[in-house]
Scaffold this motif. Structure first.
Motif, PDB file in Angstrom:
ATOM      1  N   VAL A  20       0.840  -1.203   0.000  1.00  0.00           N
ATOM      2  CA  VAL A  20       0.000   0.000   0.000  1.00  0.00           C
ATOM      3  C   VAL A  20       0.872   1.249   0.000  1.00  0.00           C
ATOM      4  O   VAL A  20       0.650   2.194  -0.778  1.00  0.00           O
ATOM      5  CB  VAL A  20      -0.942  -0.015   1.224  1.00  0.00           C
ATOM      6  CG1 VAL A  20      -1.794   1.248   1.255  1.00  0.00           C
ATOM      7  CG2 VAL A  20      -1.829  -1.250   1.197  1.00  0.00           C
ATOM      8  N   LEU A  21       1.884   1.266   0.860  1.00  0.00           N
ATOM      9  CA  LEU A  21       2.800   2.405   0.880  1.00  0.00           C
ATOM     10  C   LEU A  21       3.598   2.500  -0.417  1.00  0.00           C
ATOM     11  O   LEU A  21       3.851   3.604  -0.931  1.00  0.00           O
ATOM     12  CB  LEU A  21       3.746   2.284   2.079  1.00  0.00           C
ATOM     13  CG  LEU A  21       4.761   3.407   2.265  1.00  0.00           C
ATOM     14  CD1 LEU A  21       4.056   4.745   2.436  1.00  0.00           C
ATOM     15  CD2 LEU A  21       5.660   3.123   3.459  1.00  0.00           C
ATOM     16  N   SER A  22       3.970   1.369  -0.975  1.00  0.00           N
ATOM     17  CA  SER A  22       4.714   1.392  -2.242  1.00  0.00           C
ATOM     18  C   SER A  22       3.877   1.953  -3.373  1.00  0.00           C
ATOM     19  O   SER A  22       4.356   2.764  -4.186  1.00  0.00           O
ATOM     20  CB  SER A  22       5.182  -0.025  -2.581  1.00  0.00           C
ATOM     21  OG  SER A  22       6.004  -0.546  -1.555  1.00  0.00           O
ATOM     22  N   ALA A  23       2.601   1.521  -3.445  1.00  0.00           N
ATOM     23  CA  ALA A  23       1.725   2.020  -4.499  1.00  0.00           C
ATOM     24  C   ALA A  23       1.423   3.505  -4.337  1.00  0.00           C
ATOM     25  O   ALA A  23       1.253   4.232  -5.328  1.00  0.00           O
ATOM     26  CB  ALA A  23       0.416   1.223  -4.504  1.00  0.00           C
ATOM     27  N   ALA A  24       1.379   3.993  -3.088  1.00  0.00           N
ATOM     28  CA  ALA A  24       1.132   5.419  -2.876  1.00  0.00           C
ATOM     29  C   ALA A  24       2.375   6.260  -3.137  1.00  0.00           C
ATOM     30  O   ALA A  24       2.273   7.423  -3.561  1.00  0.00           O
ATOM     31  CB  ALA A  24       0.638   5.650  -1.439  1.00  0.00           C
ATOM     32  N   ALA A  25       3.564   5.689  -2.893  1.00  0.00           N
ATOM     33  CA  ALA A  25       4.794   6.460  -3.065  1.00  0.00           C
ATOM     34  C   ALA A  25       5.251   6.537  -4.519  1.00  0.00           C
ATOM     35  O   ALA A  25       5.956   7.489  -4.890  1.00  0.00           O
ATOM     36  CB  ALA A  25       5.914   5.856  -2.210  1.00  0.00           C
ATOM     37  N   ALA A  26       4.886   5.558  -5.335  1.00  0.00           N
ATOM     38  CA  ALA A  26       5.366   5.542  -6.719  1.00  0.00           C
ATOM     39  C   ALA A  26       4.910   6.765  -7.524  1.00  0.00           C
ATOM     40  O   ALA A  26       5.748   7.447  -8.142  1.00  0.00           O
ATOM     41  CB  ALA A  26       4.936   4.247  -7.400  1.00  0.00           C
ATOM     42  N   PRO A  27       3.613   7.123  -7.558  1.00  0.00           N
ATOM     43  CA  PRO A  27       3.227   8.336  -8.299  1.00  0.00           C
ATOM     44  C   PRO A  27       3.827   9.606  -7.700  1.00  0.00           C
ATOM     45  O   PRO A  27       4.123  10.561  -8.426  1.00  0.00           O
ATOM     46  CB  PRO A  27       1.701   8.342  -8.200  1.00  0.00           C
ATOM     47  CG  PRO A  27       1.321   6.944  -7.859  1.00  0.00           C
ATOM     48  CD  PRO A  27       2.437   6.420  -7.030  1.00  0.00           C
ATOM     49  N   LEU A  28       4.007   9.597  -6.369  1.00  0.00           N
ATOM     50  CA  LEU A  28       4.586  10.769  -5.716  1.00  0.00           C
ATOM     51  C   LEU A  28       6.040  10.975  -6.154  1.00  0.00           C
ATOM     52  O   LEU A  28       6.458  12.103  -6.475  1.00  0.00           O
ATOM     53  CB  LEU A  28       4.498  10.597  -4.203  1.00  0.00           C
ATOM     54  CG  LEU A  28       4.894  11.794  -3.349  1.00  0.00           C
ATOM     55  CD1 LEU A  28       3.947  12.959  -3.587  1.00  0.00           C
ATOM     56  CD2 LEU A  28       4.871  11.403  -1.875  1.00  0.00           C
ATOM     57  N   PHE A  29       6.812   9.902  -6.191  1.00  0.00           N
ATOM     58  CA  PHE A  29       8.191  10.011  -6.648  1.00  0.00           C
ATOM     59  C   PHE A  29       8.265  10.374  -8.130  1.00  0.00           C
ATOM     60  O   PHE A  29       9.159  11.119  -8.556  1.00  0.00           O
ATOM     61  CB  PHE A  29       8.926   8.696  -6.410  1.00  0.00           C
ATOM     62  CG  PHE A  29       9.133   8.381  -4.958  1.00  0.00           C
ATOM     63  CD1 PHE A  29       9.101   9.376  -3.998  1.00  0.00           C
ATOM     64  CD2 PHE A  29       9.351   7.079  -4.545  1.00  0.00           C
ATOM     65  CE1 PHE A  29       9.290   9.095  -2.662  1.00  0.00           C
ATOM     66  CE2 PHE A  29       9.541   6.779  -3.216  1.00  0.00           C
ATOM     67  CZ  PHE A  29       9.513   7.789  -2.267  1.00  0.00           C
TER      68      PHE A  29
END
Length: 548
Positions: free
Chosen positions: A85-94
């Motif tokens: 969940v954190l990985s999927a949320a961080a990918a578009p942010l990065f």
């Protein structure tokens, strides 16, 4: 610690959210052909092995009845499920803030998500251990040192004749010698001393061959109760040794359901509301974060570089925020040693103001954060961690404060070290000054920022306003307590905060307009904090009772 921090509904929700996020990561990785499939395989294989190990260990320890170990495995299991969940949320942010391509952003998000959640799970397990220790420590009453019975009898037998008091067989109290206030020995023929024949001992005999000691003669120093003046029932009571309760094992204390130590804390000796374990944990956790983050902000600010969660025109404001965090850490560490709420509320309430205020300022100025505007990797990750940690601590602080006020209270004892009369007007002026400038900077930063003797942005002005407001609440709270023994932790934080702020102002003196009136006012207010804290510590040391 009978209640679980990761019950089955939470674990089920974590599985559903993790499955959905994992499906998104798989679909995003398969869009890039062979490189994406290789990266996906390198992610899924260790993830599946780790999942199998944690699930099997959690189920096995549950079947074996080791509830504490099962809870630790379940916390790590839940964190592993939430990692996608954190990985999927961080990918578009990065991808947006750092300018990365999609495959690199997904890979970076996957790596950071697993590492961050693994660290979070370890921290939660450590907090659970700390919470258990705090609950047990605060549930146990204060230890009273008592002389063991065998030592008491031995001391009574070796008393001097001037202080030893004995009891005659007819119940009359006797003393070592006659005196104006001492009764004389009853008249009558003196009784010859008794001589008990001693059995002959074989020096080579084994200890099991020795005759048992069955002397039932009454000790003349043994006091009798009014219901048994002859001491007839004393032989039976003396022959039967008292039952000694075996201490409960540590696992029973930690894992027993409905443990009384978990429900209520022992009342403090001086009355009032007992300090809960949640407030002590909050203070310790914030102190650790303050030492790390505050030390970093202060060190970078002293070098003249700008570093923080948002863009600042000067390095002085982030340095002052770090100085405030670092200065309050010693007082926060002292909170866990208190037993009553009134001993630490003059510091804990300003702490809650700082946490809630800084989180609100970060949300109001979210567009100025590095995570929203972009930049290099370190400021973006720092702003992300700043926002997440502040949010968690803010919720923790509100829950712990509400829980503290739900604790049963007893009437507080009298004030033992009231504030001197000459200090009260000065404290009122000092607290009102900090409270007023803090409220102005927080509510109307565009107008009150002109009274700050260096360049500030809107977020800088509001963050400084939060700290000024908290200092005002702390000083006025200490004035309302009117007892130095109730402000021990605050008296540690005040001078330390004043010293760290003075160090930053002295090292970055070139950025301050010292010829202005606000600069002179700031010097007086910081000096007031230092004098109030130092003089309070001196007065508290003089008025505290001497320890034996």
């Amino acid at each position: 610690m009978s209640r679980s921090w990761a019950p089955l509904p939470v674990l089920a929700v974590a599985h559903l959210a993790g499955a959905a996020a994992l499906a998104w990561i798989v679909r995003s990785s398969l869009d890039f052909g062979a490189p994406g499939r290789r990266l996906l395989l390198a992610y899924l294989l260790p993830y599946a092995v780790t999942y199998a190990v944690m699930a099997s260990c959690a189920l096995r320890t549950g079947r074996e009845g080791r509830l504490w170990a099962r809870e630790e495995w379940r916390l790590h299991w839940t964190a592993l499920c939430l990692a996608p969940v954190l990985s999927a949320a961080a990918a578009p942010l990065f991808e947006r803030t750092l300018g990365l391509d999609r495959l690199t952003a997904v890979s970076a998000g996957a790596a950071i998500g697993c590492g961050a959640l693994a660290t979070t799970a370890t921290l939660v397990v450590s907090l659970r251990v700390m919470y258990a220790r705090e609950v047990l420590k605060r549930a146990a009453p204060a230890r009273v040192t008592a002389t063991p019975p065998h030592l008491a009898r031995l001391l009574a037998a070796h008393r001097t004749p001037h202080t030893a008091r004995r009891t005659h067989r007819n119940g009359t109290r006797l003393s070592a010698g006659p005196g104006p206030d001492r009764p004389r020995r009853p008249s009558g023929p003196a009784r010859p001393p008794r001589h008990r024949p001693r059995p002959e001992r074989n020096p080579m005999a084994d200890a099991s061959d020795l005759p048992p000691h069955d002397d039932t003669e009454e000790d003349p120093r043994t006091a009798r109760s009014p219901a048994d003046p002859t001491g007839a029932a004393g032989d039976t009571a003396a022959a039967e040794p008292p039952a000694v309760a075996e201490p409960a094992p540590a696992s029973a204390v930690r894992e027993a359901p409905g443990n009384d130590a978990e429900r209520a804390a022992a009342p403090p000796a001086g009355g009032g509301r007992p300090l809960t374990a949640g407030v002590a944990m909050l203070a310790t956790a914030v102190a650790v974060v303050s030492v790390l983050v505050g030390g970093l902000l202060m060190a970078v600010g002293l070098t003249g570089h700008v570093f923080g969660a948002w863009r600042s025109p000067e390095s002085l404001t982030p340095g002052l925020i770090g100085a405030g965090m670092l200065g309050t850490a010693p007082g926060l560490f002292a909170v866990s040693r208190a037993r009553a709420w009134h001993e630490v509320r003059s510091l804990v309430l300003p702490l809650v103001v700082v946490l809630v205020g800084l989180f609100a300022v970060s949300l109001l100025n979210a567009g100025h954060l590095y995570i929203a505007r972009g930049g290099s990797v370190v400021p973006v990750l720092f702003s992300l961690g700043w926002l997440c940690v502040l949010g968690v601590l803010c919720v923790f602080a509100l829950v712990a404060l509400a829980w503290q006020y739900f604790a049963p209270a007893q009437p507080s004892g009298p004030r033992t070290a009231t504030l001197p009369g000459w200090s009260k007007p000065a404290l009122a002026v000092l607290g009102s000054a900090w409270l007023g400038i803090g409220a102005g900077l927080l509510t109307r930063p565009g107008f009150w920022a002109a009274f700050v003797p260096w360049s500030t942005s809107r977020a800088d002005a509001q963050a400084l306003g939060v700290w000024a407001l908290a200092l005002g609440v702390g000083v006025l709270g200490a004035l309302a307590e009117d007892d130095l023994t109730r402000t021990g932790a605050a008296l540690i934080a005040l001078p330390c905060t004043a010293v760290t702020v003075a160090v930053v102002l002295a090292c970055r003196a070139s950025a301050v307009h010292w010829h202005s009136g606000p600069a002179l006012s700031l010097v007086c207010m910081v000096g007031g904090l230092l004098f109030a804290g130092a003089s309070g510590r001196v007065l508290l040391t003089r008025t505290s009772p001497a320890r034996p």
